[in-house]
Structures are given as structure tokens and as C-alpha cells.
Design a protein around this motif. Structure first.
Motif, PDB file in Angstrom:
ATOM      1  N   TRP A  95       0.847  -1.188   0.000  1.00 27.89           N
ATOM      2  CA  TRP A  95       0.000   0.000   0.000  1.00 27.89           C
ATOM      3  C   TRP A  95       0.884   1.239   0.000  1.00 27.89           C
ATOM      4  O   TRP A  95       1.910   1.283   0.670  1.00 27.89           O
ATOM      5  N   ASP A  96       0.472   2.268  -0.754  1.00 27.07           N
ATOM      6  CA  ASP A  96       1.191   3.533  -0.810  1.00 27.07           C
ATOM      7  C   ASP A  96       0.358   4.625  -0.161  1.00 27.07           C
ATOM      8  O   ASP A  96      -0.882   4.624  -0.251  1.00 27.07           O
ATOM      9  N   GLY A 102      -4.599  12.502  -2.804  1.00 25.08           N
ATOM     10  CA  GLY A 102      -3.807  11.661  -3.684  1.00 25.08           C
ATOM     11  C   GLY A 102      -4.117  11.832  -5.149  1.00 25.08           C
ATOM     12  O   GLY A 102      -3.659  11.041  -5.982  1.00 25.08           O
ATOM     13  N   GLY A 103      -4.892  12.874  -5.506  1.00 25.42           N
ATOM     14  CA  GLY A 103      -5.323  13.038  -6.888  1.00 25.42           C
ATOM     15  C   GLY A 103      -4.512  14.014  -7.702  1.00 25.42           C
ATOM     16  O   GLY A 103      -4.809  14.225  -8.880  1.00 25.42           O
ATOM     17  N   ALA A 104      -3.481  14.626  -7.097  1.00 28.05           N
ATOM     18  CA  ALA A 104      -2.672  15.594  -7.842  1.00 28.05           C
ATOM     19  C   ALA A 104      -1.943  14.912  -8.991  1.00 28.05           C
ATOM     20  O   ALA A 104      -1.486  13.770  -8.874  1.00 28.05           O
ATOM     21  N   ALA A 107       1.419  12.838  -8.663  1.00 26.11           N
ATOM     22  CA  ALA A 107       1.685  12.733  -7.226  1.00 26.11           C
ATOM     23  C   ALA A 107       2.524  11.505  -6.923  1.00 26.11           C
ATOM     24  O   ALA A 107       2.260  10.416  -7.426  1.00 26.11           O
ATOM     25  N   LYS A 108       3.554  11.695  -6.097  1.00 27.63           N
ATOM     26  CA  LYS A 108       4.400  10.587  -5.684  1.00 27.63           C
ATOM     27  C   LYS A 108       4.025  10.176  -4.260  1.00 27.63           C
ATOM     28  O   LYS A 108       3.672  11.024  -3.436  1.00 27.63           O
ATOM     29  N   PRO A 109       4.089   8.897  -3.954  1.00 29.65           N
ATOM     30  CA  PRO A 109       3.729   8.453  -2.603  1.00 29.65           C
ATOM     31  C   PRO A 109       4.704   8.963  -1.561  1.00 29.65           C
ATOM     32  O   PRO A 109       5.910   9.065  -1.812  1.00 29.65           O
ATOM     33  N   LEU A 110       4.170   9.274  -0.378  1.00 23.70           N
ATOM     34  CA  LEU A 110       5.007   9.672   0.755  1.00 23.70           C
ATOM     35  C   LEU A 110       5.700   8.466   1.355  1.00 23.70           C
ATOM     36  O   LEU A 110       6.840   8.545   1.792  1.00 23.70           O
ATOM     37  N   ALA A 131       8.924   9.911  -0.317  1.00 27.65           N
ATOM     38  CA  ALA A 131       9.025  11.334  -0.624  1.00 27.65           C
ATOM     39  C   ALA A 131       8.182  12.123   0.362  1.00 27.65           C
ATOM     40  O   ALA A 131       7.209  12.767  -0.018  1.00 27.65           O
ATOM     41  N   PRO A 132       8.524  12.060   1.666  1.00 23.60           N
ATOM     42  CA  PRO A 132       7.713  12.762   2.667  1.00 23.60           C
ATOM     43  C   PRO A 132       7.683  14.257   2.403  1.00 23.60           C
ATOM     44  O   PRO A 132       8.640  14.832   1.888  1.00 23.60           O
ATOM     45  N   ALA A 133       6.570  14.874   2.759  1.00 26.49           N
ATOM     46  CA  ALA A 133       6.359  16.282   2.430  1.00 26.49           C
ATOM     47  C   ALA A 133       7.354  17.215   3.102  1.00 26.49           C
ATOM     48  O   ALA A 133       7.830  18.172   2.501  1.00 26.49           O
ATOM     49  N   HIS A 134       7.704  16.926   4.364  1.00 27.51           N
ATOM     50  CA  HIS A 134       8.528  17.877   5.109  1.00 27.51           C
ATOM     51  C   HIS A 134       9.636  17.218   5.926  1.00 27.51           C
ATOM     52  O   HIS A 134      10.194  17.843   6.815  1.00 27.51           O
ATOM     53  N   ALA A 135       9.968  15.966   5.660  1.00 27.50           N
ATOM     54  CA  ALA A 135      10.918  15.253   6.515  1.00 27.50           C
ATOM     55  C   ALA A 135      12.317  15.839   6.404  1.00 27.50           C
ATOM     56  O   ALA A 135      12.792  16.180   5.322  1.00 27.50           O
TER      57      ALA A 135
END
Length: 242
Positions: A95-96, A102-104, A107-110, A131-135
Motif C-alpha cells: 500500500w502507498d 492523492g489526486g494531484a 503525485a508521488k507516494p510519501l 518522498a515525505p512532504a517535510h521530513a
């Protein structure tokens, strides 16, 4: 194996989901039609709704770009903060997790979560940050789930390879329990509640929305059926306050 201190912050979905203190969420199922359908999570300190999951009317009716079969984690106001989607085909039941609905476009999975083995639902679960948003660069990139989610007795463990000198020898892994699922105890009656109500403990600085996303995935990967005999290896000592 050494158990390290938690990082200052592990932000995956958003900083607003990270608190400076350990956090406890009371999670309860709102429907019983299938495992994971309908969940609500309440903050233990305030009693306020923190997250909810609704799987009815998917395919764009709730969450914009969501597709049929997606699971959307909604914030208290009903906005989608995280969407988890099964990757097909996948022998490991992968699962991603995607930011928002998730519709952009593109979009790449976090993150990606999968069974560690294709042999069955009893196998462990591994999680990779993609590809976390802010890690931050120092944030852990690999996690594993120890214990049994169907028995509401499991831990999310961050595994961070040191890769350098210091107190931890080169190549040795540091492991930190960052979240834990455990049975809910009625404080007044001092009885353990059924599995439809449980506690999600989140370590200070860790992203609670990410932890909730893992809970959604566990409900799909491991299922909710109890089989076999509870072994001593699953009776984990709680890391959060009793």
C-alpha cells in the motif's frame, strides 16, 4: 540492537500533526461491515475528534481525486490529509500513502508499506519513506511493525542506520519505538475494552497522521481475524504511560 532517543521531529504529512509531548488517541470502529471500515480517533487529553476514516462513496465523491478502493484519512474538519492506495499488482500486498486526496497530477507516494513476506497475513510489515512532504534529512527512512495488530498489541519501530562513527558503531542500527497500538482500558471500571476500541500512542515529535495512516494499512494487510494462540512474544511491554 540499541534503542535510541526519538528524533526532534519526524514530519511526514505535516508539522501540524506533530506535538511536543507524547500523544494518545482513542480509536474506535464506527462500522462493522468489513475490517477498517469507518474509524474515528479522539485526542485523549481534550476528547476532541482528531481524525476519521470514511470509505463509503469513494471514487471522487469524498476527497476529490480519490479512486474507488482508496482509504482517506480525514482531519477533524473533514479535509483529506492522507490517502492510502493499494498498489497492483503486488505479491507483498503493498500500500502507498499520498498527501491529501492523492489526486494531484504526478503525485508521488510519501511512503510505502508491505508485508515482509508473501507467505501470509501473519508476516511482519515493513514501511519505507519515499518522498515525505517535510521530513528532515536526518529523519528515519525505514520502519517495521512488531507484534500483532489484530490483537491490538503492536509497535511501529523506526530503524535508522548510523552509517558513521560515534557512540553507535559504524553500520549498527538504532531503533526507536515511535508509535504503539494497545488495548483500551476503561479507567472507571478497570476493564479492558473490546478490539473495536483501542489506543494509538504516538511519541513526542512524531507525525500522528502518518501513524494513523499505518493503522489504516495494517487493517488491510494483516486483517482483523484472530487465529492461532497468543504467544509470549506478542505480549509487548507498553512504552506509554498506563
Amino acid at each position: 540492537m540499541k534503542w535510541g532517543e526519538a528524533p526532534a521531529a519526524t514530519v511526514v504529512v505535516g508539522e501540524e500533526h506533530c506535538e511536543m509531548e507524547d500523544r494518545e488517541l482513542t480509536v474506535r470502529k464506527t462500522t462493522l461491515f468489513s475490517p477498517g471500515d469507518g474509524l474515528e480517533a479522539y485526542d485523549h487529553r481534550t476528547g476532541a475528534l482528531a481524525f476519521r476514516l470514511e470509505t463509503y462513496g469513494r471514487g471522487g465523491a469524498c476527497g476529490g481525486g480519490a479512486a474507488a478502493g482508496d482509504l482517506a484519512l480525514l482531519g477533524a474538519a473533514g479535509d483529506p490529509v492522507l490517502t492510502v492506495r493499494r498498489r497492483r499488482p503486488s505479491l507483498h500486498h503493498r500500500w502507498d500513502g499520498f498527501l491529501g486526496d492523492g489526486g494531484a497530477a504526478g503525485a508521488k507516494p510519501l511512503f510505502s508499506a508491505r508485508r515482509s513476506s508473501i507467505l501470509g497475513a501473519g508476516a511482519g510489515v515493513l514501511v519505507d519513506l519515499l518522498a515525505p512532504a517535510h521530513a528532515a534529512p536526518a529523519s528515519p527512512k525505514e520502519f517495521r511493525v512488531d507484534g500483532s495488530f489484530p490483537r491490538r498489541c503492536c509497535r511501529l519501530v523506526a530503524v535508522a542506520s548510523s552509517g558513521g562513527a560515534g557512540e553507535v558503531e559504524e553500520g549498527e542500527d538504532q531503533e526507536t519505538v515511535v508509535a504503539e497500538v494497545r488495548r483500551k482500558v476503561d479507567e472507571g471500571a478497570h476493564v479492558v475494552l473490546g478490539r473495536d476500541v483501542f489506543v494509538l500512542w504516538v511519541r513526542a515529535g512524531f507525525d500522528a497522521a502518518f501513524a494513523m495512516g499505518i493503522v489504516l494499512v495494517l487493517g488491510r494487510i494483516t486483517g482483523d481475524e484472530l487465529d492461532g494462540v497468543l504467544g509470549e512474544e506478542l505480549l509487548l511491554e507498553a512504552t506509554s504511560p498506563v
